[in-house]
Write an enzyme that holds these catalytic residues in place. Structure first.
Site, mmCIF file in Angstrom:
data_model
loop_
_atom_site.group_PDB
_atom_site.id
_atom_site.type_symbol
_atom_site.label_atom_id
_atom_site.label_comp_id
_atom_site.label_asym_id
_atom_site.label_seq_id
_atom_site.Cartn_x
_atom_site.Cartn_y
_atom_site.Cartn_z
ATOM 1 N N PRO A 123 56.872 32.180 66.772
ATOM 2 C CA PRO A 123 56.002 31.665 67.828
ATOM 3 C C PRO A 123 54.623 32.338 67.778
ATOM 4 O O PRO A 123 54.531 33.545 67.541
ATOM 5 C CB PRO A 123 56.739 32.023 69.117
ATOM 6 C CG PRO A 123 58.104 32.448 68.723
ATOM 7 C CD PRO A 123 58.080 32.842 67.282
ATOM 8 N N ASP A 173 51.091 45.823 62.209
ATOM 9 C CA ASP A 173 51.708 44.500 62.007
ATOM 10 C C ASP A 173 51.744 44.146 60.519
ATOM 11 O O ASP A 173 52.795 43.793 59.974
ATOM 12 C CB ASP A 173 50.939 43.409 62.773
ATOM 13 C CG ASP A 173 51.182 43.479 64.277
ATOM 14 O OD1 ASP A 173 51.691 44.504 64.744
ATOM 15 O OD2 ASP A 173 50.851 42.503 64.970
ATOM 16 N N GLY A 193 53.335 38.288 70.131
ATOM 17 C CA GLY A 193 53.671 39.648 69.737
ATOM 18 C C GLY A 193 54.683 39.751 68.611
ATOM 19 O O GLY A 193 55.203 40.833 68.335
ATOM 20 N N LEU A 194 54.973 38.623 67.946
ATOM 21 C CA LEU A 194 55.958 38.670 66.853
ATOM 22 C C LEU A 194 55.303 38.680 65.472
ATOM 23 O O LEU A 194 55.963 38.457 64.459
ATOM 24 C CB LEU A 194 56.952 37.505 66.959
ATOM 25 C CG LEU A 194 57.898 37.528 68.171
ATOM 26 C CD1 LEU A 194 58.882 36.382 68.115
ATOM 27 C CD2 LEU A 194 58.666 38.841 68.266
ATOM 28 N N GLY A 195 54.019 38.920 65.443
ATOM 29 C CA GLY A 195 53.342 39.113 64.152
ATOM 30 C C GLY A 195 53.112 37.836 63.362
ATOM 31 O O GLY A 195 53.075 37.881 62.126
ATOM 32 N N SER A 196 52.917 36.702 64.058
ATOM 33 C CA SER A 196 52.779 35.440 63.321
ATOM 34 C C SER A 196 51.560 35.461 62.392
ATOM 35 O O SER A 196 51.651 35.019 61.239
ATOM 36 C CB SER A 196 52.703 34.254 64.291
ATOM 37 O OG SER A 196 51.579 34.384 65.113
ATOM 38 N N ALA A 228 50.011 38.056 60.936
ATOM 39 C CA ALA A 228 50.237 38.941 59.779
ATOM 40 C C ALA A 228 51.211 38.295 58.796
ATOM 41 O O ALA A 228 51.065 38.413 57.578
ATOM 42 C CB ALA A 228 50.776 40.288 60.257
ATOM 43 N N ALA A 229 52.207 37.575 59.328
ATOM 44 C CA ALA A 229 53.209 36.949 58.460
ATOM 45 C C ALA A 229 52.595 35.811 57.648
ATOM 46 O O ALA A 229 52.859 35.678 56.449
ATOM 47 C CB ALA A 229 54.385 36.435 59.291
ATOM 48 N N GLY A 285 51.093 33.930 68.925
ATOM 49 C CA GLY A 285 50.488 34.672 70.037
ATOM 50 C C GLY A 285 51.490 35.272 71.006
ATOM 51 O O GLY A 285 51.223 35.384 72.192
HETATM 52 C C1 MEV Z 1 50.296 44.439 68.416
HETATM 53 O O1 MEV Z 1 51.432 43.957 67.708
HETATM 54 C C2 MEV Z 1 50.422 45.906 68.622
HETATM 55 C C3 MEV Z 1 49.250 46.579 69.322
HETATM 56 O O2 MEV Z 1 49.546 47.979 69.333
HETATM 57 C C4 MEV Z 1 47.945 46.321 68.621
HETATM 58 C C5 MEV Z 1 47.827 47.021 67.273
HETATM 59 O O3 MEV Z 1 48.595 47.937 66.950
HETATM 60 O O4 MEV Z 1 46.904 46.645 66.522
HETATM 61 C C6 MEV Z 1 49.124 46.123 70.770
#
Ligand code: MEV
Length: 314
Positions: A98, A149, A102-105, A107-108, A100
Site C-alpha cells: 500500500p 527504508d 509506512g511499508l516502504g512502497s 523504496a521497494a 504512503g
Molecule cells: C520512515 O519509514 C521512517 C522515518 O524514520 C523516516 C526515515 O527514517 O527516513 C519516519
C-alpha cells in the site's frame, strides 16, 4: 529480445522510527508478503523507454517525464551508474505494497527498478549499490530520509541501522509473529518528518531527550530479539514504551491508537505505530498461536483496520 523481472519487499520499522533521522539507531525488517514487481522488456528500435505504472494509472515515455518523477529519476540514476544509454524498452511496475502507509512502497519500487536494469544489462549489482541508488530517490520522496527504508529493502534482511555507521544484520533468536494493521490513512513521510523537524528546532533539548530514550529502547530490543522467544513479553514491553515516546513526539494519531489498543486487548503483549505515523500502519507482536492470530486479526478489523497482514519474522 530481452525480458527480465525483478521484485523487492515491503518493510516495517520495529523500533526507532523518527529518532533514526537524528542519528539514533533503529531496527527494521523486510515484509516479504507484499512486494513491488518490475518487468523490463526490449521493444522495437526507436520506440524509446516507456514506463507503465498501471496501479497509478500512468503510461508515459521517459523523455516526457517531469524532472521530479520518482520512477523516471531512478531509471536515469541507475542507467548512469551502469554506464548505459537509454534502451528501447518498456518498464512495467506493479506493487502490492500500500502506498504512503509506512511499508516502504517507494523504496521497494526503486529497488525493483534498479534490480531489473542491473539484470537487463547483465550487471551483478551488490545490495549496497542498489540501496545507495534507491536512497537518491528517497531524498525526493521524503526530504531528509535516514536511509533505513532503502537499506532494509535492498538488503532484504532484518537490520540494526544508524546513519553513517556500518549496517548490522540482526539474527532473530526465534521466529516472531507480527500483525500489521492499516489505518487506511495515507500519510506522506515528508510531512511527519518535516513537522517533527520544526518542533525539534523550537525545543531541541526536549526532543533530543526523547530520541536518547528511544535509542536506549532500540539497543535493549536488539538484545531481546537476538535472544528469541523467552523475550516475547520483553520485546512487547519495549514496543509499548516506544509507542509512548512516539506519542510524545507527536507522530501518533487517534486511529493508530485505536488499533494499538484493540490489538493489546486481544492478546498482543506489545503494539506500536510503524514508520512515519499520523496514519499508515501499526504493528502488534503476538504469540504464534492460531487462536491469538485470529483474535488479534478480528479485533483490528472490528476497530477499523482497512487491511491486516500477518507476517513471520525470521
Ligand atoms: C520512515 O519509514 C521512517 C522515518 O524514520 C523516516 C526515515 O527514517 O527516513 C519516519
Amino acid at each position: 529480445m530481452k525480458n527480465v523481472q525483478a521484485t523487492a519487499p515491503g518493510k516495517i520499522i520495529l523500533f526507532g522510527e523518527h529518532a533514526v533521522v537524528y542519528g539514533r539507531p533503529a531496527i527494521a525488517v523486510p515484509v516479504t508478503d507484499v512486494r513491488a514487481r518490475v518487468g523490463l522488456q526490449t521493444t522495437g528500435s526507436g520506440k524509446g523507454f516507456r514506463i507503465i505504472a498501471a496501479d497509478l494509472g500512468r503510461d508515459y515515455l521517459l523523455v516526457d517525464a517531469e524532472s521530479d518523477d520518482p520512477l523516471a529519476t531512478i531509471v536515469q540514476i541507475a542507467l548512469k551508474h551502469l554506464g548505459q544509454t537509454v534502451p528501447d524498452a518498456t518498464l512495467t511496475v506493479t506493487s502490492t505494497i500500500p502506498l504512503g502507509r509506512g511499508l516502504g512502497s517507494g523504496a521497494a519500487v526503486s529497488t525493483a527498478i534498479v534490480r531489473a536494469l542491473g539484470q537487463f544489462f547483465e550487471y551483478n549489482l551488490p545490495p549496497a549499490d542498489v540501496s545507495d541508488l534507491a536512497y537518491e530517490v528517497e531524498k525526493l520522496h521524503h526530504g531528509t530520509p535516514s536511509g533505513i527504508d532503502n537499506t532494509v529493502v535492498a538488503f532484504e534482511q532484518p537490520v540494526y541501522f544508524a546513519k553513517g555507521r556500518p549496517i548490522r544484520r540482526i539474527r532473530v533468536g526465534q521466529p516472531l509473529t507480527l500483525v500489521i494493521g492499516d489505518t487506511g490513512i495515507v500519510s506522506p513521510t515528508r510531512e511527519t518528518v518535516g513537522d517533527l523537524r520544526r518542533r525539534r528546532q523550537a525545543e531541541p533539548e526536549c526532543y533530543e531527550g526523547y530520541f536518547d530514550e528511544i535509542e536506549v529502547l532500540v539497543d535493549q530490543a536488539k538484545v531481546a530479539l537476538e535472544q528469541g522467544l523467552p523475550g516475547l513479553p520483553a520485546i512487547g514491553k519495549l514496543m509499548n514504551e516506544n509507542q509512548e515516546l512516539l506519542e510524545s513526539l507527536g507522530v501518533s494519531s487517534p486511529e493508530l491508537e485505536q488499533l494499538i489498543k484493540a490489538a493489546r486487548q486481544a492478546g498482543s503483549p506489545g503494539a506500536k505505530l510503524s514508520g512515519a505515523g499520523w496514519g499508515g500502519n501499526m504493528i502488534a507482536l503476538i504469540p504464534a498461536r492460531p487462536e491469538v492470530i485470529t483474535a488479534v486479526t478480528k479485533a483490528l478489523a472490528d476497530a477499523g483496520a482497512t487491511g491486516v497482514i500477518v507476517t513471520e519474522l525470521r
